[in-house]
Design a protein around this motif. Structure first.
Motif, PDB file in Angstrom:
ATOM      1  N   UNK A 148       0.826  -1.215   0.000  1.00 51.11           N
ATOM      2  CA  UNK A 148       0.000   0.000   0.000  1.00 51.11           C
ATOM      3  C   UNK A 148       0.856   1.258   0.000  1.00 51.11           C
ATOM      4  N   UNK A 149       0.359   2.292  -0.645  1.00 53.37           N
ATOM      5  CA  UNK A 149       0.859   3.663  -0.530  1.00 53.37           C
ATOM      6  C   UNK A 149       2.334   3.835  -0.855  1.00 53.37           C
ATOM      7  N   UNK A 150       2.876   2.965  -1.638  1.00 54.10           N
ATOM      8  CA  UNK A 150       4.255   3.174  -2.067  1.00 54.10           C
ATOM      9  C   UNK A 150       4.240   3.400  -3.572  1.00 54.10           C
ATOM     10  N   UNK A 151       3.772   4.577  -3.960  1.00 57.34           N
ATOM     11  CA  UNK A 151       3.651   4.891  -5.385  1.00 57.34           C
ATOM     12  C   UNK A 151       4.993   5.203  -5.999  1.00 57.34           C
ATOM     13  N   UNK A 152       4.936   5.614  -7.242  1.00 62.28           N
ATOM     14  CA  UNK A 152       6.169   5.896  -7.983  1.00 62.28           C
ATOM     15  C   UNK A 152       6.865   7.138  -7.445  1.00 62.28           C
ATOM     16  N   UNK A 153       8.182   6.996  -7.266  1.00 60.51           N
ATOM     17  CA  UNK A 153       9.030   8.146  -6.942  1.00 60.51           C
ATOM     18  C   UNK A 153      10.191   8.169  -7.924  1.00 60.51           C
TER      19      UNK A 153
ATOM     20  N   UNK B 176       1.842  15.262 -24.570  1.00 57.04           N
ATOM     21  CA  UNK B 176       0.469  14.812 -24.337  1.00 57.04           C
ATOM     22  C   UNK B 176      -0.550  15.657 -25.110  1.00 57.04           C
ATOM     23  N   UNK B 177      -0.188  16.939 -25.348  1.00 59.98           N
ATOM     24  CA  UNK B 177      -1.119  17.797 -26.109  1.00 59.98           C
ATOM     25  C   UNK B 177      -1.266  17.266 -27.531  1.00 59.98           C
ATOM     26  N   UNK B 178      -0.178  16.741 -28.057  1.00 62.09           N
ATOM     27  CA  UNK B 178      -0.218  16.167 -29.407  1.00 62.09           C
ATOM     28  C   UNK B 178      -0.800  14.762 -29.412  1.00 62.09           C
ATOM     29  N   UNK B 179      -1.128  14.240 -28.243  1.00 58.77           N
ATOM     30  CA  UNK B 179      -1.767  12.927 -28.164  1.00 58.77           C
ATOM     31  C   UNK B 179      -0.813  11.754 -28.217  1.00 58.77           C
ATOM     32  N   UNK B 180       0.512  12.028 -28.163  1.00 61.42           N
ATOM     33  CA  UNK B 180       1.464  10.931 -28.341  1.00 61.42           C
ATOM     34  C   UNK B 180       1.785  10.216 -27.030  1.00 61.42           C
ATOM     35  N   UNK B 181       2.180  10.948 -26.018  1.00 66.13           N
ATOM     36  CA  UNK B 181       2.599  10.305 -24.771  1.00 66.13           C
ATOM     37  C   UNK B 181       1.429   9.729 -23.997  1.00 66.13           C
ATOM     38  N   UNK B 182       1.681   8.657 -23.269  1.00 67.50           N
ATOM     39  CA  UNK B 182       0.621   8.084 -22.426  1.00 67.50           C
ATOM     40  C   UNK B 182       1.063   8.088 -20.969  1.00 67.50           C
ATOM     41  N   UNK B 183       0.162   8.511 -20.099  1.00 69.04           N
ATOM     42  CA  UNK B 183       0.460   8.496 -18.677  1.00 69.04           C
ATOM     43  C   UNK B 183       0.410   7.041 -18.188  1.00 69.04           C
ATOM     44  N   UNK B 184       1.434   6.619 -17.469  1.00 67.85           N
ATOM     45  CA  UNK B 184       1.522   5.223 -17.041  1.00 67.85           C
ATOM     46  C   UNK B 184       1.432   5.158 -15.513  1.00 67.85           C
ATOM     47  N   UNK B 185       0.387   4.516 -14.972  1.00 70.86           N
ATOM     48  CA  UNK B 185       0.207   4.472 -13.510  1.00 70.86           C
ATOM     49  C   UNK B 185       1.106   3.416 -12.852  1.00 70.86           C
ATOM     50  N   UNK B 186       2.432   3.626 -12.909  1.00 71.53           N
ATOM     51  CA  UNK B 186       3.378   2.623 -12.397  1.00 71.53           C
ATOM     52  C   UNK B 186       3.233   2.502 -10.874  1.00 71.53           C
ATOM     53  N   UNK B 187       2.998   1.283 -10.388  1.00 73.81           N
ATOM     54  CA  UNK B 187       2.965   1.069  -8.944  1.00 73.81           C
ATOM     55  C   UNK B 187       3.921  -0.034  -8.492  1.00 73.81           C
ATOM     56  N   UNK B 188       4.607  -0.654  -9.440  1.00 69.63           N
ATOM     57  CA  UNK B 188       5.640  -1.617  -9.042  1.00 69.63           C
ATOM     58  C   UNK B 188       6.683  -1.779 -10.142  1.00 69.63           C
ATOM     59  N   UNK B 189       7.871  -2.133  -9.704  1.00 74.03           N
ATOM     60  CA  UNK B 189       8.958  -2.408 -10.644  1.00 74.03           C
ATOM     61  C   UNK B 189       9.441  -3.827 -10.359  1.00 74.03           C
ATOM     62  N   UNK B 190       9.422  -4.668 -11.384  1.00 71.62           N
ATOM     63  CA  UNK B 190       9.891  -6.050 -11.242  1.00 71.62           C
ATOM     64  C   UNK B 190      11.297  -6.115 -11.843  1.00 71.62           C
ATOM     65  N   UNK B 191      12.254  -6.599 -11.059  1.00 70.13           N
ATOM     66  CA  UNK B 191      13.648  -6.610 -11.516  1.00 70.13           C
ATOM     67  C   UNK B 191      14.174  -8.038 -11.460  1.00 70.13           C
ATOM     68  N   UNK B 192      14.604  -8.539 -12.600  1.00 69.37           N
ATOM     69  CA  UNK B 192      15.179  -9.888 -12.643  1.00 69.37           C
ATOM     70  C   UNK B 192      16.587  -9.791 -13.211  1.00 69.37           C
ATOM     71  N   UNK B 193      17.497 -10.536 -12.585  1.00 70.11           N
ATOM     72  CA  UNK B 193      18.905 -10.455 -12.972  1.00 70.11           C
ATOM     73  C   UNK B 193      19.481 -11.855 -13.151  1.00 70.11           C
ATOM     74  N   UNK B 194      20.328 -12.028 -14.148  1.00 73.66           N
ATOM     75  CA  UNK B 194      21.005 -13.318 -14.303  1.00 73.66           C
ATOM     76  C   UNK B 194      22.475 -13.079 -14.618  1.00 73.66           C
ATOM     77  N   UNK B 195      23.346 -13.667 -13.803  1.00 73.40           N
ATOM     78  CA  UNK B 195      24.783 -13.647 -14.100  1.00 73.40           C
ATOM     79  C   UNK B 195      25.050 -14.793 -15.057  1.00 73.40           C
ATOM     80  N   UNK B 196      25.735 -14.511 -16.147  1.00 77.13           N
ATOM     81  CA  UNK B 196      25.962 -15.567 -17.144  1.00 77.13           C
ATOM     82  C   UNK B 196      27.450 -15.699 -17.469  1.00 77.13           C
ATOM     83  N   UNK B 197      27.790 -16.862 -17.960  1.00 80.63           N
ATOM     84  CA  UNK B 197      29.156 -17.127 -18.417  1.00 80.63           C
ATOM     85  C   UNK B 197      29.102 -17.440 -19.908  1.00 80.63           C
TER      86      UNK B 197
END
Ligand SMILES: [Zn+2]
Length: 490
Positions: A22-27, A296-317
């Motif tokens: 809860x209540x941890x919006x985008x910063x 946004x006035x030109x209608x191109x950009x879209x507002x994105x209601x981001x409420x989480x960031x999923x981060x996946x990492x893989x170390x490879x050889x």
């Protein structure tokens, strides 16, 4: 192919639960610091073309620019640097420094713009091919400044909104010269613009693909090349701090070449190659399209209601098959970076080998693999996938990203299976690729297009350029398969 995976230093982080926090919006927070080398204190070898190109002055500053993002329970920092490349060894040092002060950071990415008009941070462009161009004192300063800037960005986090934009204007492909078949480009331009609750712009991130080498090989003034003008344009027209992240630039997608021409509105003529004016027009043109994409006035950009960031990492050889890199590493060209690995463990073994192409007996590092990393990031909101970033540790050929791998007569592995297409595993309208992220392994080439022995591809009389600056034919498979696995949630 041989591809060994191990558990990464940080666990793979799948944060499906974040959306429920809860209540941890985008910063968002941003910081920038100059990293211009002092060309009067020591010889600065410039990177990207021939050996022994010594800097004679500074035209415009080089920067590290970090964007910190927080959503749900995660904090991500993405730093763009105006450098030719920044090895994984240094990225790990920077991460350790940041983690010591900010253990709450989930992931830190350092990506190079691949500037061909800045200092040699890879070692390949010193006085001669087997003498390093790296200044170790400068590298230490660099690690410190990147870490400090990342922390400053984290300290400036504040509630934010984000607008996402993209552009596929035909002009973007015409600004990329592609010098090797198949002629697949990556013209897609992506923009993320973060604003504070009072409406002021915090930062604008631009992601596009092209070698910053407009000033060409004779220039000896340090410059960030076209990203300098791109960022200036975006800051003048949109406020806040602008960041640039390069994309899929193997193949090689260049600002130089027959396909790239820009009309100079002041003279009515096509801007001449290797001029400051051309670099300026280049940055302004891409900057203008970037601003249009989030208008946004030109209608191109879209507002994105981001409420989480999923981060996946893989170390490879990834197996290394480049003798130049092995000999260079053994001779200290990388100044202790890029140590080789065997069976998941560091392997410093060096033996003397007779190699006529290097003038006789030379030290040769015998380890099997390079260690590197791929990351996959999702921006989610209300349970929906809104945007993605895949990080690639080098200059990936665009056909590996967009599709279009081709079999040609003359290839060394004509029957090699096609690697999976990276973007085919990305499902949002904003599938961003950050090239040269967390490492620079050189060109990442589809195995069936690999061509280090005659006959040459398409029966050309001379060899194609590419393999000499690639770690080997197995890197593409290791990178693309690992990214697709991360996208599938593995
Ligand atoms: Zn390059």
């Amino acid at each position: 192919m041989r591809l060994s995976l191990r558990t990464p230093a940080f666990p793979i982080l799948v944060l499906a639960a974040a959306a429920r926090v809860a209540a941890a919006g985008l910063e968002a927070g941003v910081a920038k610091t100059t990293i211009t080398p002092d060309v009067t204190a020591a010889k600065v070898y410039m990177a990207g073309f021939g050996n022994n190109r010594v800097a004679s002055g500074v035209h415009d500053d080089l920067w590290v620019r970090c964007l910190a993002l927080s959503a749900g329970t995660d904090k991500l920092v993405m730093c763009g640097v105006d450098l030719i490349g920044f090895f994984y060894d240094d990225v790990l040092k920077v991460r350790a420094q940041v983690k010591a002060q900010r253990p709450d950071v989930t992931q830190l990415i350092v990506a190079s713009a691949h500037d061909h008009e800045g200092p040699d941070t890879m070692g390949l462009w010193g006085p001669s091919p087997l003498q390093s161009g790296i200044d170790p004192a400068y590298m230490d300063t660099l690690d410190d400044r990147i870490a400090t800037t990342a922390i400053q960005a984290l300290q400036s986090l504040k509630p934010a909104r984000v607008v996402l934009g993209r552009d596929d204007h035909p002009l973007l492909a015409l600004l990329q010269d592609d010098s090797r078949p198949p002629y697949v480009k990556d013209p897609h331009l992506f923009v993320m613009q973060f604003t504070a609750t009072d409406g002021a712009t915090i930062a604008t991130l631009v992601n596009w693909s092209d070698h910053p080498e407009t000033l060409d090989s004779k220039n000896t003034l340090i410059t960030a090349d076209y990203p300098h003008w791109l960022r200036e344009y975006v800051e003048q027209h949109g406020g806040g701090t602008a960041l640039f992240f390069n994309g899929s630039i193997g193949g090689l997608l260049s600002t130089l070449g027959d396909q790239v021409s820009l009309l100079d509105p002041d003279t009515g003529e096509v801007a001449r190659d290797a001029t400051w004016r051309k670099a300026e027009l280049f940055g302004d043109t891409v900057g203008e399209l970037a601003m249009r994409a989030v208008d946004r006035k030109g209608g191109a950009g879209v507002e994105a209601p981001v409420d989480s960031i999923v981060i996946r990492q893989k170390v490879i050889f990834a197996p290394i098959e480049n003798d130049g890199f092995r000999v260079g590493g053994a001779l200290g060209v990388f100044r202790g970076r890029k140590g080789l690995w065997t069976n998941g463990k560091p392997d410093p073994t060096v033996e003397q080998r007779d190699m006529p192409q290097f003038g006789g007996k030379v030290p040769y590092a015998t380890g099997h693999d390079l260690q590197t990393e791929v990351d996959y990031i999702q921006f989610r909101g209300g349970g929906k996938l809104l945007a993605e970033i895949a990080t690639v540790p080098g200059e990936i050929y665009p056909e590996l990203v967009n599709g279009g791998i081709t079999r040609y007569p003359g290839a060394d592995y004509p029957d090699a299976p096609f690697e999976p297409t990276v973007r085919a595993g990305m499902r949002s309208p904003f599938p961003m690729i950050f090239g040269l992220a967390n490492d620079e392994l050189g060109y990442i080439i589809p195995k069936c297009e690999w061509d280090s022995k005659p006959p040459w591809l398409q029966n050309r009389k001379s060899h194609w350029y590419g393999e000499v600056n690639s770690a080997g034919p197995e890197v593409a498979g290791a990178v693309t398969q690992s990214l697709r696995a991360l996208m599938e949630g593995e």
